[in-house]
Design a protein around this motif. Structure first.
Motif, PDB file in Angstrom:
ATOM      1  N   THR A 103      -4.870  -1.876  -5.027  1.00 32.78           N
ATOM      2  CA  THR A 103      -3.408  -1.841  -5.143  1.00 32.78           C
ATOM      3  C   THR A 103      -2.780  -2.277  -3.823  1.00 32.78           C
ATOM      4  N   LEU A 104      -1.737  -3.096  -3.903  1.00 34.01           N
ATOM      5  CA  LEU A 104      -1.137  -3.733  -2.728  1.00 34.01           C
ATOM      6  C   LEU A 104       0.256  -3.168  -2.464  1.00 34.01           C
ATOM      7  N   GLU A 105       0.501  -2.763  -1.222  1.00 35.27           N
ATOM      8  CA  GLU A 105       1.786  -2.140  -0.878  1.00 35.27           C
ATOM      9  C   GLU A 105       2.193  -2.561   0.532  1.00 35.27           C
ATOM     10  N   VAL A 106       3.464  -2.930   0.682  1.00 34.80           N
ATOM     11  CA  VAL A 106       3.948  -3.406   1.978  1.00 34.80           C
ATOM     12  C   VAL A 106       4.492  -2.271   2.850  1.00 34.80           C
ATOM     13  N   ASP A 107       4.909  -1.175   2.233  1.00 37.49           N
ATOM     14  CA  ASP A 107       5.616  -0.128   2.966  1.00 37.49           C
ATOM     15  C   ASP A 107       4.644   0.993   3.336  1.00 37.49           C
ATOM     16  N   SER A 108       4.510   1.242   4.646  1.00 38.34           N
ATOM     17  CA  SER A 108       3.482   2.204   5.082  1.00 38.34           C
ATOM     18  C   SER A 108       3.820   3.632   4.660  1.00 38.34           C
ATOM     19  N   LYS A 109       5.104   3.956   4.543  1.00 37.69           N
ATOM     20  CA  LYS A 109       5.473   5.293   4.076  1.00 37.69           C
ATOM     21  C   LYS A 109       5.052   5.481   2.609  1.00 37.69           C
ATOM     22  N   HIS A 110       5.333   4.464   1.793  1.00 35.11           N
ATOM     23  CA  HIS A 110       4.909   4.528   0.399  1.00 35.11           C
ATOM     24  C   HIS A 110       3.386   4.667   0.329  1.00 35.11           C
ATOM     25  N   ALA A 111       2.707   3.902   1.161  1.00 31.91           N
ATOM     26  CA  ALA A 111       1.230   3.909   1.139  1.00 31.91           C
ATOM     27  C   ALA A 111       0.678   5.289   1.489  1.00 31.91           C
ATOM     28  N   GLU A 112       1.312   5.960   2.440  1.00 28.96           N
ATOM     29  CA  GLU A 112       0.829   7.303   2.830  1.00 28.96           C
ATOM     30  C   GLU A 112       1.005   8.299   1.679  1.00 28.96           C
ATOM     31  N   VAL A 113       2.161   8.230   1.029  1.00 28.96           N
ATOM     32  CA  VAL A 113       2.395   9.128  -0.111  1.00 28.96           C
ATOM     33  C   VAL A 113       1.374   8.822  -1.217  1.00 28.96           C
ATOM     34  N   ALA A 114       1.149   7.541  -1.470  1.00 33.48           N
ATOM     35  CA  ALA A 114       0.202   7.145  -2.517  1.00 33.48           C
ATOM     36  C   ALA A 114      -1.205   7.655  -2.197  1.00 33.48           C
ATOM     37  N   LYS A 115      -1.611   7.521  -0.943  1.00 31.24           N
ATOM     38  CA  LYS A 115      -2.975   7.953  -0.581  1.00 31.24           C
ATOM     39  C   LYS A 115      -3.160   9.446  -0.806  1.00 31.24           C
ATOM     40  N   GLY A 116      -2.123  10.222  -0.482  1.00 36.67           N
ATOM     41  CA  GLY A 116      -2.179  11.670  -0.743  1.00 36.67           C
ATOM     42  C   GLY A 116      -2.341  11.931  -2.238  1.00 36.67           C
ATOM     43  N   ASN A 117      -1.613  11.154  -3.030  1.00 37.97           N
ATOM     44  CA  ASN A 117      -1.692  11.322  -4.490  1.00 37.97           C
ATOM     45  C   ASN A 117      -3.074  10.931  -5.029  1.00 37.97           C
ATOM     46  N   PHE A 118      -3.657   9.880  -4.477  1.00 41.25           N
ATOM     47  CA  PHE A 118      -4.984   9.461  -4.948  1.00 41.25           C
ATOM     48  C   PHE A 118      -6.017  10.542  -4.616  1.00 41.25           C
ATOM     49  N   LYS A 119      -5.861  11.137  -3.440  1.00 43.90           N
ATOM     50  CA  LYS A 119      -6.801  12.178  -3.018  1.00 43.90           C
ATOM     51  C   LYS A 119      -6.697  13.400  -3.943  1.00 43.90           C
ATOM     52  N   ARG A 120      -5.464  13.833  -4.200  1.00 39.62           N
ATOM     53  CA  ARG A 120      -5.273  14.980  -5.109  1.00 39.62           C
ATOM     54  C   ARG A 120      -5.809  14.693  -6.502  1.00 39.62           C
ATOM     55  N   ALA A 121      -5.768  13.404  -6.900  1.00 36.20           N
ATOM     56  CA  ALA A 121      -6.270  13.026  -8.227  1.00 36.20           C
ATOM     57  C   ALA A 121      -7.781  12.818  -8.220  1.00 36.20           C
ATOM     58  N   GLY A 122      -8.404  12.959  -7.033  1.00 39.71           N
ATOM     59  CA  GLY A 122      -9.856  12.738  -6.926  1.00 39.71           C
ATOM     60  C   GLY A 122     -10.229  11.273  -7.103  1.00 39.71           C
ATOM     61  N   LEU A 123      -9.282  10.372  -6.820  1.00 39.35           N
ATOM     62  CA  LEU A 123      -9.515   8.948  -7.081  1.00 39.35           C
ATOM     63  C   LEU A 123      -9.607   8.112  -5.798  1.00 39.35           C
ATOM     64  N   GLN A 124      -9.750   8.802  -4.652  1.00 41.14           N
ATOM     65  CA  GLN A 124      -9.702   8.031  -3.401  1.00 41.14           C
ATOM     66  C   GLN A 124     -10.863   7.046  -3.247  1.00 41.14           C
ATOM     67  N   LYS A 125     -11.952   7.289  -3.964  1.00 41.69           N
ATOM     68  CA  LYS A 125     -13.083   6.339  -3.886  1.00 41.69           C
ATOM     69  C   LYS A 125     -12.961   5.211  -4.909  1.00 41.69           C
ATOM     70  N   VAL A 126     -12.086   5.405  -5.871  1.00 45.73           N
ATOM     71  CA  VAL A 126     -11.946   4.436  -6.969  1.00 45.73           C
ATOM     72  C   VAL A 126     -10.811   3.447  -6.669  1.00 45.73           C
ATOM     73  N   ILE A 127      -9.815   3.932  -5.898  1.00 48.26           N
ATOM     74  CA  ILE A 127      -8.628   3.112  -5.619  1.00 48.26           C
ATOM     75  C   ILE A 127      -8.643   2.670  -4.169  1.00 48.26           C
ATOM     76  N   GLU A 128      -8.541   1.358  -3.971  1.00 53.56           N
ATOM     77  CA  GLU A 128      -8.432   0.816  -2.611  1.00 53.56           C
ATOM     78  C   GLU A 128      -7.010   0.341  -2.415  1.00 53.56           C
ATOM     79  N   LEU A 129      -6.314   0.914  -1.423  1.00 54.61           N
ATOM     80  CA  LEU A 129      -4.944   0.498  -1.143  1.00 54.61           C
ATOM     81  C   LEU A 129      -4.966  -0.462   0.040  1.00 54.61           C
ATOM     82  N   ARG A 130      -4.357  -1.611  -0.130  1.00 54.43           N
ATOM     83  CA  ARG A 130      -4.252  -2.566   0.974  1.00 54.43           C
ATOM     84  C   ARG A 130      -2.814  -2.668   1.419  1.00 54.43           C
TER      85      ARG A 130
END
Ligand code: SAH
Ligand code: DHB
Ligand code: MG
Length: 242
Positions: A103-130
């Motif tokens: 998943t591609l995101e330009v805004d670092s604040k959005h990216a940080e929130v997203a990463k927290g959400n992926f971790k809570r969903a147990g998906l941090q190994k499945v989703i790569e954020l660039r």
């Protein structure tokens, strides 16, 4: 123009009454067809808490994305425009086991929130954020040989949809499904003289899709908790897929 998302504002004008009905119907479907989902709900809460704009796909749209991923038996999914990762989580849930989402995101604040959400969903190994401008990260993905993707969801800035669609075709194989969000914009899409770059971006994309020999497509108008909008779907073929 952004539409009101609350369902309790039964206004006096006809259009507001109609909109509250769209919202109620959307809620009725999600209550019966989706049920409650603490992980997705907490992703939206984290998004609101961080004051990100409330423009994630709706729950019913998210479920559609998940089902489209299941239908194409997706092993690899690409998303352009992460925000808080709400749609990303739905997409990841449609992956076959062992699959992944980029998943591609330009805004670092959005990216940080997203990463927290992926971790809570147990998906941090499945989703790569660039992190970065997708106009730069898309060519990088291509150069790295990360293509092809089985499903591509385009949902970032609307003025660049034509460029994202061009890259999506390069990152596809015959059978790849490309979904583009927000192609109706309250009907603004039919205004050829619009000075809104988002509308012009959507219009150029629709005209490209109509003449594109590598893909065939359609577009569907939607109403619901996100107001009046719609999405386009393109299916990549071998050639001359019209
Ligand atoms: N897909 C999300 C919503 C995405 S909102 C969901 O439904 O849950 C659009 C996102 O695209 C925003 O987070 C915005 O920062 C991002 N964006 C805008 N321009 C971009 C660009 N040039 N490259 C990458 N991301 C971009
Ligand atoms: C906007 C962007 C979106 O991706 C969306 O689904 C709704 C609204 C916006 O930028 O206004
Ligand atoms: Mg969108």
């Amino acid at each position: 123009m952004r539409r009101t998302r609350g369902g309790k504002n039964r206004g006096r004008s006809k259009s507001r009454t109609v909109e509250s009905r769209w919202t109620e119907v959307d809620r009725y479907f999600s209550e019966h067809l989706l049920g409650s989902d603490p992980i997705l709900e907490s992703a939206l809460e984290a998004s609101a808490k961080a004051e990100l704009p409330p423009i994630s796909v709706s729950p019913n749209q998210g479920k559609l994305l998940q089902m489209l991923a299941q239908i194409v038996d997706a092993r690899s999914i690409l998303e352009v425009g992460t925000l808080a990762g709400y749609s990303t989580i739905w997409l990841a849930r449609g992956l076959r086991s062992g699959g992944h989402v980029v998943t591609l995101e330009v805004d670092s604040k959005h990216a940080e929130v997203a990463k927290g959400n992926f971790k809570r969903a147990g998906l941090q190994k499945v989703i790569e954020l660039r992190l970065g401008n997708a106009l730069e990260t898309l060519p990088t993905l291509f150069a790295e040989g990360r293509a092809p993707f089985d499903l591509i969801f385009i949902d970032a800035d609307k003025q660049n949809i034509p460029a994202y669609f061009e890259w999506a075709l390069k990152l596809s194989h015959p059978g790849t499904l490309i979904v583009v969000d927000n192609v109706v914009r309250d009907g603004g899409v039919i205004d050829p003289d619009s000075t809104d770059p988002s509308i012009q971006g959507v219009r150029r994309f629709i005209e490209m899709l109509g003449t594109e020999s590598r893909a065939t497509g359609t577009a569907i108008q939607t109403v619901g908790i996100k107001g009046y909008d719609g999405f386009a779907i393109a299916l990549v073929g071998d050639n001359d897929s019209q």
